[in-house]
Design an enzyme around this catalytic site. Sequence first.
Site, PDB file in Angstrom:
ATOM      1  N   GLU A  76       8.274  -4.984  -6.697  1.00  0.00           N
ATOM      2  CA  GLU A  76       7.553  -4.336  -7.799  1.00  0.00           C
ATOM      3  C   GLU A  76       8.464  -4.009  -8.973  1.00  0.00           C
ATOM      4  O   GLU A  76       8.135  -4.255 -10.129  1.00  0.00           O
ATOM      5  CB  GLU A  76       6.832  -3.079  -7.319  1.00  0.00           C
ATOM      6  CG  GLU A  76       5.484  -3.343  -6.663  1.00  0.00           C
ATOM      7  CD  GLU A  76       5.574  -3.999  -5.303  1.00  0.00           C
ATOM      8  OE1 GLU A  76       6.679  -4.021  -4.719  1.00  0.00           O
ATOM      9  OE2 GLU A  76       4.553  -4.515  -4.802  1.00  0.00           O
ATOM     10  N   HIS A 145      -2.165   4.635  -0.001  1.00  0.00           N
ATOM     11  CA  HIS A 145      -3.072   3.749  -0.742  1.00  0.00           C
ATOM     12  C   HIS A 145      -4.234   4.518  -1.379  1.00  0.00           C
ATOM     13  O   HIS A 145      -5.319   3.976  -1.545  1.00  0.00           O
ATOM     14  CB  HIS A 145      -3.635   2.657   0.180  1.00  0.00           C
ATOM     15  CG  HIS A 145      -2.611   1.711   0.710  1.00  0.00           C
ATOM     16  ND1 HIS A 145      -1.716   2.068   1.685  1.00  0.00           N
ATOM     17  CD2 HIS A 145      -2.331   0.422   0.387  1.00  0.00           C
ATOM     18  CE1 HIS A 145      -0.937   1.034   1.973  1.00  0.00           C
ATOM     19  NE2 HIS A 145      -1.275   0.026   1.188  1.00  0.00           N
TER      20      HIS A 145
END
Lengths: 346, 446
Positions: A76, A145
């Site tokens: 990322e 999440h």
Amino acid sequence: MTVETRMAQSPDTRVGSREMTYVEAGRAGLDEEMARDSSIFVVGQGIGERGGNFNTTLGLYEKYGPARLRDVPITERGFVGMCTGAAATGSRPVVDFMFIDFILDALGELINQTSKLRYMTHGRVKVPIVLRGCFGLGGAAATHHSGSYYPFFAHLPGFVVALPSTPADAKGLLKMAIRTDDPVIFLEHKGLLNSRGTVSDDPDLLIPFGVASVRRHLAGHGKRLTVVAISGMVSKVLAAADRLAAEGIDVEVIDPRTIAPLDIGTIIESVRRTGRLLIVDEDYAPCGIGAEVAAQVVSDAFDYLDAPIKRLNANFTHVPYSPPLEAQVAISISQIDDAIRQAVHG
Amino acid sequence: METGSIVEWLKRPGEFVRQGEQLLIIQSDKAANEIEALESGYLDIPPDSPAIGVEVPIGTVLGALLTEAEALARGLPIVLADAHAPKAAPRATAPKLVPSVTEAGLVAASAMTRLPGAERDDVSLYREMVRIRKVEEALARSHQQGLVHGACHTYVGEEAIATAVCAHLTIKDTVWSTHRGHGHALAKGVTARELAAELFGRETGCAGGRGGSMHLFKPEVGLMGTSGIVGPCILLATGAGYTSSLLRDGRVSVAFFGDGASNNGAFHEGLNLAAVWNLPVIFVCENNQYATEVPYATVSKQPDVARKADGYGMPGVVVDGNDVRAVWEAARVAVERAREGHGPTLIEAKTYRTRAHSEGMRDAGYRSVDEIDYWKSRCPIRHLRAQLAAEGVVAVATLDAIDHEIEEEARDAIAFATASGWPDASTAADHVVGWKAGELVGGEVR
Ligand SMILES: Cc1ncc(C[n+]2csc(CCOP(=O)(O)OP(=O)(O)O)c2C)c(N)n1
Ligand SMILES: [Mg+2]
């Protein structure tokens, strides 16, 4: 070539519209922009042939190929830095994080490079980059999440933070984000992805940043209240407002659509009519968008207020997995009803 | 139709073509036809393929669509290799045009594969190194006088590296650098005046006084930025490589960074991305053996940064960073490799900074005077001067004249900075973003 664009408020009536889901609308917007500008490319995990974990790019790989629908390693920080360099040199990346929680691995790049390059170069380098991802509570997604995080970015100069709540806005704001020469954080609540709505086919219909939408106007009778609702909370607040009309409560619902820039003017106008304000935001309360709205309203429109400003937020804790635990953290329907009653009567 | 001729190739050699995409235009006696690819693959146009406009009979082979392995084996300049290409064979190792690190550590640059390219201009290299040295020394003096504010990391002792690498770049190529970036800025085309004025915080500086020593920018000549954060330049240069690959603009990008940065995650992530996508990037690690006061040997078990390139599937070379000719040669090969579509290279230039980490910082304790003196004796400028004198090609008087000219340039730069105005304080919040709330954008179409 500079292309004419039209405000969402004044759609081209010659162009048709269709009903579609929120995800389909965003995807249609992305597709139109990619067809229009060959310097746009998307990076993400599973956004190539697979079409995205949330179907954000379904079918686009076949049209635009691997260089423009680029599946990336799980790196990322790397691909955010990489896309920042790409944006600074003439292409227009769209970073699809899937779950926005993963953006945290790239914060250093985003804050020190992506958002500062234009400033540091005295406006000579532009960084047209969109950072999109799904956020929010629900579906037993658990601690890693289910995050929201948008106040981080609204706190800093250099970012747009867009939080569309309808399919039409998902398309219009995403297209605007892609055409903008600056970083845009584009966040889609997981609970909205399959919601349906009417969306214009006009390829140049954009929604500008910093223009709130009044989703529900005052009926003109009953006890008045302004509710500012963020993203996934908008439809829930609208349903509550309909329910509570029977109790003699008249709610005006404001959807800011972007929290950076924030259209405080529309909120203050509404408070002038109602005298009362409640902010419903699934993200945490401390230093959040509700605190910012409240501070600005108190500072600039204190005289319009008839009662203290109220906030309703998710529980200030991490997000647990087990459905009853998760439900305890999220904002419930009855909490919204109660918060509205209290804001009106309290 | 019995014959035809090529009007135009719509794809380039090495480009990945998807089944159904338009490949080329063929003119027959009746019409011009767009021919589409019957299957996916990397386009190869062999040397014996008919030239554009030449009439050839039906059945003549014009080109082929290859698997990735076949394309690599043929040395095609593969652009943006597609990991998911249907039928693509497992990735073969890219042809190595430069040798990997040898056991001996330092690879003599002359031992590298020779490729055609521009001639080396020793006098220009000498001039640029002297320029960096003299301007740095002038800035260090200004720092002592309080005219340069904040930190100031000089490049003294390392001049050969920026000089030699940037000699291969055009203003369209981009450079992404670090906190020790004055030399990179000068070598890439920032003037001594713009550099000095920036460090003095003046409006005539290359970032209008917004940046200072660690934030130098001149995108007009490809200096995309020096940085106060160690590491990100590696990723940003990789991204510039992605743009070049996507838009096929022929540019290369260079990241300059220290040994310290090679331990940062950005190094791993950036090198991996650049390698796997064959991006036109040159990674230049200036191993001056310390990160502030931390010796490299205490933070990496592997003494050669370049050896880490192997882990990413790209060539890595060690060069003597104080030998401008050696760096020039290594950079020439790496830049050519990148331009021809063969992907990135990691160059490790072993060097030393002979001044403190940052001006005004204590420089004692972590390294010995003997060590500093040794490296001063290996001064890259004196080294080249001695070589040129020994070879007798350039008169010593010519080099002396350059020294004097540059001294004047450095003096002029400081005078210019001193005389320049401060930025207008009311502009402090300009250029945060380009958009305005409530307004739409038109946008450029490409
Ligand atoms: C991410 C980050 N961590 C720490 C620092 C503080 N810092 C500035 S320069 C430096 C040493 C860098 O060493 P190296 O990369 O070898 O470059 P050199 O100074 O030797 O040229 C450090 C730790 C920083 N600027 N950025
Ligand atoms: Mg170092």
